[in-house]
Design an enzyme around this catalytic site. Structure first.
Site, PDB file in Angstrom:
ATOM      1  N   LYS A  68       0.813  -1.211   0.000  1.00 48.74           N
ATOM      2  CA  LYS A  68       0.000   0.000   0.000  1.00 48.74           C
ATOM      3  C   LYS A  68       0.853   1.271   0.000  1.00 48.74           C
ATOM      4  CE  LYS A  68      -0.576   0.481   5.017  1.00 48.74           C
ATOM      5  NZ  LYS A  68       0.094   1.771   5.138  1.00 48.74           N
ATOM      6  N   THR A  69       1.986   1.238   0.721  1.00 48.09           N
ATOM      7  CA  THR A  69       2.845   2.426   0.751  1.00 48.09           C
ATOM      8  C   THR A  69       3.407   2.714  -0.631  1.00 48.09           C
ATOM      9  OG1 THR A  69       3.444   1.928   3.051  1.00 48.09           O
ATOM     10  CG2 THR A  69       4.844   3.482   1.855  1.00 48.09           C
ATOM     11  N   ASP A 255      -3.675   7.691   4.351  1.00 48.56           N
ATOM     12  CA  ASP A 255      -3.170   6.355   4.691  1.00 48.56           C
ATOM     13  C   ASP A 255      -3.893   5.836   5.928  1.00 48.56           C
ATOM     14  OD1 ASP A 255      -1.650   4.067   4.625  1.00 48.56           O
ATOM     15  OD2 ASP A 255       0.153   4.987   5.465  1.00 48.56           O
ATOM     16  N   GLU A 256      -4.038   4.511   6.032  1.00 46.56           N
ATOM     17  CA  GLU A 256      -4.645   3.853   7.193  1.00 46.56           C
ATOM     18  C   GLU A 256      -6.033   4.430   7.502  1.00 46.56           C
ATOM     19  OE1 GLU A 256      -3.310   1.277   8.249  1.00 46.56           O
ATOM     20  OE2 GLU A 256      -1.125   1.386   8.228  1.00 46.56           O
ATOM     21  N   GLN A 286      -7.869  -4.738   9.301  1.00 46.01           N
ATOM     22  CA  GLN A 286      -6.808  -4.356  10.234  1.00 46.01           C
ATOM     23  C   GLN A 286      -7.209  -3.171  11.109  1.00 46.01           C
ATOM     24  OE1 GLN A 286      -2.557  -4.799   8.920  1.00 46.01           O
ATOM     25  NE2 GLN A 286      -3.435  -4.743   6.875  1.00 46.01           N
ATOM     26  N   ARG A 632       1.818 -10.577  10.361  1.00 44.56           N
ATOM     27  CA  ARG A 632       3.158  -9.996  10.569  1.00 44.56           C
ATOM     28  C   ARG A 632       4.236 -10.994  10.163  1.00 44.56           C
ATOM     29  NH1 ARG A 632       1.735  -5.747   9.703  1.00 44.56           N
ATOM     30  NH2 ARG A 632      -0.218  -6.817   9.274  1.00 44.56           N
TER      31      ARG A 632
END
Length: 782
Positions: A68-69, A255-256, A286, A632
């Site tokens: 995503k980044t 973002d997020e 998330q 993770r």
């Protein structure tokens, strides 16, 4: 006669030949065509779609490890490359300063050089930037102070005392949490309804909120919640100012998005009403910060809030193995409140997810430590191993074990540099130098070090300040010309005010490090710690020296103080190879080769307190937290539980988390220690049920069990030795035949009544033992 050179009337029927494939003309034409930007060549199909869709609202549903980044960074570079906007016409909002810095660096590397002018930062840092330009519209000056939690509590304690409210019964910290929640919901004190006030402080919370806000305005201060709340007031009451930012921001990137609260959501919606080119990146699977105000509903209703929005799903994972992704996807599929997506990868299968049961928490920690040592012997870097726990107190057993066997580790979290006492005091001095109306900071250090200005002097200053509606420092100036204070106190207070006036005059003359050192030396604060003989005094002096050194990186005192207020992330872990221990919440955004997830037991994970307070929505957030923990892991994922655990000095029996039974068998390998009841744990649909996948070993937990069994006349192999067997209890009642309300008997807990049933798990209110969760085969009808 026609002109022989005039060819206009001469027919020319021979058509032009087609361009020869591969010829000079074809190659020249290809070279003249615009080439695909190199940054798009590294993206997959979904990522490319998210980058090149530049018109209208876009929602990028980005699963864990899907890049995503990269999408956000490339989208900014693409907008700049096409000339769709200038850098200062782009607003990009993140949740951490670290993420903002990383994004800025990557955009600069992609477009070739630093990109100046982009509005890139956190919600709070962008809010500060806007408020400093329009502070007077909300009753502030542009040099207002941003107070931290400690200063907020000090103001609230003063309010409670002034209103004769018992602070022990109604703590200031609890009042601060209520006010923070209102601000997270975008509610000013005028908008708080009677039903929102509750019973705190006998229903006076709305009035206390009003008084709190008025005190902040009087002292030209704002807390963190105000940085967005004041912006909402600014935008809704001053449409002309909102229109300025509508014209300025041609593109907005977030973002997020799943972690936004109501105030952040309203702030974004107001700004996006202009150009409507808003792109939000997030993952509903998330969303794990509901406890601090995050609203997963913001992302779930995105298409309703932004009609015509394009939804792009990033599902190709570049981090984890197929087995890990399959397990995480199967688990999260049990949530109903989600938009839906399925993570996949073309990587090799790798190891299956390993689920393992233990006798107790001590044995669980011991076995995980042994696994860590084994991995280290095989060349696995400790930095690439993480132990993620649901509750902070779980770390103790792992820390004790690693200390015992000499495995280096770090606990992610803990006190931060700017939260230490001596640093808070030093910054309070600097805040008063920068902004003399900052009464909160002034009160903190006016008697630090001791100057004979105690509680009586402070009460006198507050009385004058309230009566004259003035800042505390101005009230102090008024007091020194009266006889309200003792002569010694007047002299001390006068000296303090003279010092601040002198330091303020130096502010624009001395280099910032020299100014800070001067303030600390002349105030006597450095000498106070030099005279202190406590064991931590040298460390505090080192911290002050580090503070003096660090301010040299900033152009002005205001810039530094803004940085202190906003920047709370830090890199305090050494570079040595160490195992990482942290909570699941702290692990968000990180990744490791190997992840251990201990403590998967009912009541611990999912957390019982969360379930009691939030019901189904809390259960779904707990499941999302499990999903985050699982994703993770890059290569190995190991989940474990204990059948008994010492919690706050008490031993409690436990049953495996419901999340374990939600994992897919095809991607899970089950192993277990011998259980309390002489069996091994395995899922009922597992072919290895009742058998341990691993060979037994001589562990301390197994030795404890053998000692207990030997005392009862049983050997390690289960053979009878000089003992008598007596039938104590046996119930042939079929599993699942109980109903709520049935009276039952348990050999350990006695008589009770079934309150709820979940499969073969019963929650029973026992007459003497209280509420317990047990397996139905361990009770019989009463």
């Amino acid at each position: 006669m026609s002109d022989p050179f005039d060819l206009d009337d001469v027919p020319f029927d021979d058509p032009a030949p087609a361009v020869k494939p591969g010829g000079i003309a074809a190659r020249a034409m290809a070279g003249a065509a615009p080439a695909e930007p190199p940054y798009l060549k590294t993206l997959n199909e979904s990522q490319t779609e998210a980058v090149v869709t530049t018109d209208g609202p876009v929602l990028v549903l980005a699963g864990a490890g899907t890049g995503k980044t990269r999408v956000l960074v490339t989208r900014i570079a693409h907008i700049l490359n096409l000339g769709l906007a200038k850098p200062w016409e782009i607003l990009s909002v993140t949740f951490t300063n670290r993420a903002a810095r990383e994004m800025g660096d990557r955009v600069g590397g992609m477009v070739g050089g630093a990109v100046d002018g982009i509005w890139l930062g956190t919600f709070h840092s962008i809010g500060v930037r806007i408020l400093r330009q329009h502070a007077e519209m909300v009753g502030l000056k542009n040099n207002f102070t941003i107070i931290d939690r400690d200063d907020q509590l000090r103001v609230l304690k003063q309010l409670l005392k002034a209103e004769n409210i018992d602070e022990k019964r109604w703590p200031a910290r609890a009042l601060g949490s209520i006010i923070d929640r209102w601000k997270d919901r975008g509610l000013t004190w005028q908008q708080v309804q009677d039903e929102d006030t509750g019973e705190f402080a006998m229903g006076k919370t709305a009035a206390l909120y009003r008084e709190y806000q008025q005190r902040l305005l009087t002292q030209n201060a704002a807390d963190f919640g105000d940085l967005l709340l004041h912006c909402l007031t600014l935008f809704t009451e001053h449409k002309d100012i909102l229109e300025i930012y509508h014209q300025r921001f041609r593109y907005i990137l977030v973002d997020e998005y799943q972690d936004t609260n109501v105030a952040q959501y309203l702030w974004l919606r107001l700004l996006a009403q202009g150009q409507k080119n808003i792109c939000c990146v997030g993952d509903d699977d998330q969303s794990i910060y509901g406890w601090r105000g995050a609203e997963v509903g913001n992302i779930l209703r995105y298409e309703e809030d932004f009609p015509g929005a394009k939804v792009v799903r990033l599902e190709r994972n570049y981090r984890s193995t197929p087995h890990i992704l399959a397990a995480a996807s199967a688990l999260i599929a049990h949530n109903e409140g989600r938009l839906g997506k399925t993570l996949w990868t073309d990587a090799s299968d790798g190891e299956k997810v390993r689920v393992r049961g233990f006798w107790d928490g001590e044995e669980e920690a011991r076995a995980i430590a042994e696994d860590v040592e084994d991995l280290q012997r095989k060349g696995h870097r400790l930095n690439e191993i993480a132990i993620l726990v649901r509750a902070g107190y779980q770390t103790r057993e792992f820390e004790d074990r690693f200390l015992t066997i000499g495995v280096p580790y770090r606990v992610i979290g803990g006190p931060r540099f700017y939260e230490r006492r001596e640093i808070r005091d030093a910054i309070a001095y600097l805040r008063v130098v920068s902004q003399p109306e900052d009464g909160i900071a002034f009160e903190r250090i006016v008697n630090m070090p001791k100057r004979g200005l105690g509680e009586v002097s402070m009460q006198a200053m507050h009385k004058v300040a309230r009566a004259g509606q003035m800042a505390l420092l101005q009230a102090a100036q008024e007091l020194i010309g009266t006889d309200e204070l003792r002569a010694q106190a007047r002299t001390s207070l006068g000296n303090v005010l003279e010092s601040f006036a002198r330091w303020r005059a130096m502010k624009n003359q001395l280099p910032l490090p020299e100014l800070v050192e001067t303030v600390l030396d002349e105030s006597g604060y450095t000498e106070m710690w030099q005279r202190d003989k406590s064991i931590d005094a040298p460390g505090r002096l080192d911290n002050l020296r580090e503070l003096v050194h660090s301010v040299g990186e900033y152009e002005s005192l205001t810039d530094f103080l803004d940085h202190v207020s906003l920047v709370m992330d830090h890199d305090n872990a050494p570079d040595d190879d160490m195992v990482n221990i942290m909570t699941l919440h702290a692990a968000k955004g990180l990744e490791f080769d190997t992840i251990f997830l201990p403590g998967w037991e009912e009541g611990l994970f999912p957390n019982q307190r969360s379930l009691d307070e939030g019901g189904t929505s809390a259960l779904e957030e707990e499941r999302r937290l499990a999903h985050v923990g699982m994703t993770r892991a890059r290569k190995m994922l190991r989940i474990s539980f204990a059948q008994s655990r010492r919690t706050f000095a008490e031993w409690q029996s436990a049953i495996p988390s419901r999340f374990i039974d939600e994992l897919p068998m095809d991607s899970v390998e089950v192993a277990a220690e011998a259980s309390v009841w002489g069996q091994t744990y395995a899922r009922e649909d597992d072919e290895s049920y009742g058998e341990s996948v691993e060979k037994p070993w001589d562990s301390p937990g197994r030795r404890r069990m053998r000692r207990r069994n030997t005392n009862r006349g049983v050997t390690r192999d289960g053979q009878l030795i000089e003992a008598r067997a007596e039938l104590v209890d046996y119930d042939e009642r079929p599993v699942g035949s109980y109903t709520e309300g049935d009276r039952v008997f348990h050999q350990k807990f006695g008589y009770g009544q079934i309150e709820s049933i979940d499969g073969n798990r019963l929650e029973i209110q026992f007459d003497k033992a209280g509420t317990k969760k047990v397996i139905d085969s361990f009770v019989r009808p009463a």
